[in-house]
Design a protein around this motif. Structure first.
Motif, PDB file in Angstrom:
ATOM      1  N   LEU A 192       0.798  -1.329  -0.083  1.00 54.18           N
ATOM      2  CA  LEU A 192      -0.118   0.025   0.009  1.00 54.18           C
ATOM      3  C   LEU A 192       0.822   1.258   0.089  1.00 54.18           C
ATOM      4  O   LEU A 192       0.490   2.187  -0.816  1.00 54.18           O
ATOM      5  CB  LEU A 192      -0.925  -0.200   1.182  1.00 54.18           C
ATOM      6  CG  LEU A 192      -2.099   1.249   1.192  1.00 54.18           C
ATOM      7  CD1 LEU A 192      -2.841   1.107   0.043  1.00 54.18           C
ATOM      8  CD2 LEU A 192      -2.808   1.121   2.497  1.00 54.18           C
ATOM      9  N   ALA A 193       2.017   1.231   0.641  1.00 55.85           N
ATOM     10  CA  ALA A 193       2.674   2.404   0.747  1.00 55.85           C
ATOM     11  C   ALA A 193       3.429   2.714  -0.707  1.00 55.85           C
ATOM     12  O   ALA A 193       3.496   3.752  -1.150  1.00 55.85           O
ATOM     13  CB  ALA A 193       3.920   2.181   1.725  1.00 55.85           C
ATOM     14  N   ASP A 194       3.566   1.521  -1.338  1.00 56.43           N
ATOM     15  CA  ASP A 194       4.432   1.572  -2.626  1.00 56.43           C
ATOM     16  C   ASP A 194       3.240   2.123  -3.736  1.00 56.43           C
ATOM     17  O   ASP A 194       3.324   3.102  -4.657  1.00 56.43           O
ATOM     18  CB  ASP A 194       4.574   0.338  -3.391  1.00 56.43           C
ATOM     19  CG  ASP A 194       6.247  -0.098  -2.507  1.00 56.43           C
ATOM     20  OD1 ASP A 194       6.709   0.847  -1.948  1.00 56.43           O
ATOM     21  OD2 ASP A 194       6.428  -1.164  -2.670  1.00 56.43           O
ATOM     22  N   TYR A 195       2.026   1.763  -3.134  1.00 48.25           N
ATOM     23  CA  TYR A 195       0.771   1.876  -4.203  1.00 48.25           C
ATOM     24  C   TYR A 195       0.645   3.470  -4.109  1.00 48.25           C
ATOM     25  O   TYR A 195       0.100   4.297  -4.998  1.00 48.25           O
ATOM     26  CB  TYR A 195      -0.425   1.224  -4.004  1.00 48.25           C
ATOM     27  CG  TYR A 195      -1.596   1.432  -4.967  1.00 48.25           C
ATOM     28  CD1 TYR A 195      -1.499   1.130  -6.373  1.00 48.25           C
ATOM     29  CD2 TYR A 195      -2.787   1.784  -4.511  1.00 48.25           C
ATOM     30  CE1 TYR A 195      -2.587   1.169  -7.128  1.00 48.25           C
ATOM     31  CE2 TYR A 195      -3.929   2.073  -5.231  1.00 48.25           C
ATOM     32  CZ  TYR A 195      -3.606   1.882  -6.587  1.00 48.25           C
ATOM     33  OH  TYR A 195      -4.601   1.998  -7.302  1.00 48.25           O
ATOM     34  N   THR A 196       0.376   3.932  -2.790  1.00 50.01           N
ATOM     35  CA  THR A 196      -0.026   5.276  -2.637  1.00 50.01           C
ATOM     36  C   THR A 196       0.945   6.334  -2.569  1.00 50.01           C
ATOM     37  O   THR A 196       0.805   7.499  -2.810  1.00 50.01           O
ATOM     38  CB  THR A 196      -1.141   5.201  -1.317  1.00 50.01           C
ATOM     39  OG1 THR A 196       0.105   4.890  -0.215  1.00 50.01           O
ATOM     40  CG2 THR A 196      -2.216   4.531  -1.453  1.00 50.01           C
ATOM     41  N   GLY A 197       2.304   5.952  -2.240  1.00 48.54           N
ATOM     42  CA  GLY A 197       3.267   6.823  -1.896  1.00 48.54           C
ATOM     43  C   GLY A 197       3.226   7.295  -0.192  1.00 48.54           C
ATOM     44  O   GLY A 197       4.365   8.250  -0.130  1.00 48.54           O
TER      45      GLY A 197
END
Length: 94
Positions: free
Chosen positions: A29-34
């Motif tokens: 999720l961190a990768d997906y949202t930034g």
């Protein structure tokens, strides 16, 4: 130099593959949202972001719910507001 380019391309491919998943963990999720992982945990703690915790420990996030959540509180542009106003006036004059 060439190995750096290869690593950058691999990282881009990995992020694209993560975006194709339907369920994310915190890191994905961190990768997906930034967002940073600590910010995601803060959102979870405050019950601001939709999540599930089926085993009582691991957090999971459904992509479709995250996408809807990311689109919430949409702010219209000046152009969109102007177009809506013109359409309203045009319909009122009929």
């Amino acid at each position: 130099m060439e190995s750096n380019l290869i690593l950058q391309k691999l990282n881009r491919l990995e992020k694209l593959l993560v975006g194709a998943k339907s369920i994310f963990n915190v890191e994905e999720l961190a990768d997906y949202t930034g967002f940073s992982k600590s910010y995601i945990y803060k959102l979870v703690h405050s019950n601001i972001i939709p999540y599930s915790k089926p085993n009582g420990k691991t957090l999971f996030f459904e992509k479709s719910k995250i996408d809807n959540w990311l689109r919430s509180n949409y702010s219209k542009s000046d152009t969109e507001i102007t177009e809506e106003a013109e359409n309203y006036i045009f319909k009122s004059q009929k």
